[in-house]
Design an enzyme around this catalytic site. Structure first.
Site, short mmCIF file in Angstrom:
data_model
loop_
_atom_site.label_atom_id
_atom_site.label_comp_id
_atom_site.label_asym_id
_atom_site.label_seq_id
_atom_site.Cartn_x
_atom_site.Cartn_y
_atom_site.Cartn_z
N ARG A 174 -1.46 -5.70 -2.13
CA ARG A 174 -1.38 -4.45 -2.89
C ARG A 174 -0.86 -4.65 -4.32
O ARG A 174 -0.28 -3.74 -4.91
CB ARG A 174 -0.51 -3.41 -2.16
CG ARG A 174 -1.01 -3.04 -0.78
CD ARG A 174 -2.37 -2.39 -0.79
NE ARG A 174 -2.83 -2.14 0.57
CZ ARG A 174 -3.61 -2.98 1.28
NH1 ARG A 174 -4.02 -4.11 0.74
NH2 ARG A 174 -3.97 -2.68 2.50
N SER A 225 -0.57 6.21 1.18
CA SER A 225 0.59 5.48 1.70
C SER A 225 1.68 5.43 0.62
O SER A 225 1.42 5.02 -0.51
CB SER A 225 0.20 4.06 2.09
OG SER A 225 -0.72 4.07 3.15
N GLU A 295 4.71 2.00 -2.72
CA GLU A 295 3.35 1.62 -3.12
C GLU A 295 2.84 2.64 -4.13
O GLU A 295 2.11 2.29 -5.06
CB GLU A 295 2.44 1.59 -1.89
CG GLU A 295 1.01 1.19 -2.17
CD GLU A 295 0.20 1.05 -0.89
OE1 GLU A 295 -0.87 1.68 -0.80
OE2 GLU A 295 0.65 0.34 0.02
#
Length: 302
Positions: A174, A225, A295
């Site tokens: 990520r 998320s 995130e």
């Protein structure tokens, strides 16, 4: 700001709005105003706009479809550049595909799957833009953008534009080089895909989309998320084991369906979401000794 807005309008670079609520441009439906919001109609007009903004000494921020973004209730100072309808081109040349940074990742995945091209089945149901997906190395189901990207066209903070090859992007879980080491925004990308069975590809894409709908709270606005998975643990599992599912501050709630989602139950403020984020961090660290990292990108006036 009025003079700058007028200069940008005179350039005819695309849409120019003043004091535009960013809640209208994020999937969380949260965010105060941008002093100026522009949506360039091409990469060339984006380049022109950045030159004028830089010359004016005003700060600028780039957003895509706002799906992994939490904007302050006080908004964003300066100019917000939205990569949207002017940078959503798509060109297919065999198995090599070029896409604009403002193109919807979902639409991109659907289009290429119907052409019998494999490599993006994992993206079924993932919201956001191509630019954002490359920037954060979006992924699911054991695959991610790094496995199919050939190179990315990047706008850097100094206004320069440069192609970065896959290796130069320094992808990991990520993350990419653009988040900290070389801050930049993806305005276009070239992907190398593979030929496959169209029916199987379309079916796999739909299966992944259906899975997301069944396991994630699509019925309320969210930013996707919130936390990175602190591998080998999973963020949602840790939050759920901490007894935090359903915990609410103001109009923001930790989803009762998936604990790594914070949903807007109605008129939630950014401060409500930030309060939940901090509560999760404190609780998980206290109960499990695990440090949680976000995130979602948090931007705007403090």
């Amino acid at each position: 700001m009025k003079d700058l807005a007028n200069k940008l309008r005179e350039l005819n670079i695309g849409s120019v709005k003043e004091n535009e609520p960013l809640a209208n441009h994020t999937s969380m439906k949260i965010g105060g105003p941008a002093d100026i919001l522009i949506e360039p109609s091409s990469i060339e007009n984006l380049r022109k706009a950045v030159e004028v903004i830089k010359d004016s000494g005003v700060e600028w921020t780039v957003i895509g479809r706002g799906s992994n973004l939490l904007v302050s209730d006080k908004g964003i100072e300066g100019v917000v550049i939205k990569l949207g309808s002017g940078l959503d081109d798509l060109e297919i040349d065999g198995t090599r595909v070029t896409a604009g940074g403002g193109l919807s990742l979902v639409n991109f995945a659907i289009t290429i799957s119907r052409k019998g091209l494999s490599g993006l089945e994992f993206a079924g149901g993932i919201p956001g833009s191509i630019g954002g997906a490359v920037y954060m190395n979006a992924g699911a189901h054991g695959s991610d953008i790094s496995q199919i990207l050939e190179k990315a066209y990047v706008l850097f903070e100094d206004g320069s534009l440069e192609w970065l090859a896959n290796k130069e992007m320094k992808f990991s879980y990520r993350t990419s080089v653009l988040q900290k080491e070389r801050p930049g925004v993806v305005v276009g990308a070239i992907f190398q895909l593979q030929e496959g069975n169209k029916d199987e590809i379309v079916a796999d894409l739909q299966k992944n989309k259906d899975y997301r709908k069944e396991t994630q709270p699509y019925n309320f606005p969210s930013c996707g998320s919130v936390f990175r998975n602190p591998l080998p643990n999973y963020a949602g599992n840790l939050i759920e084991k901490s007894g935090l599912k359903g915990h609410q501050i103001g109009g923001a709630q930790i989803s009762e369906l998936h604990a790594n989602f914070i949903v807007n139950k109605g008129n939630a403020k950014a401060e409500d979401v930030l309060g939940l984020i901090q509560h999760v961090k404190d609780t998980v660290l206290d109960l499990h000794g695990v440090k949680m990292e976000t995130e979602v990108e948090i931007i705007g006036r403090k």
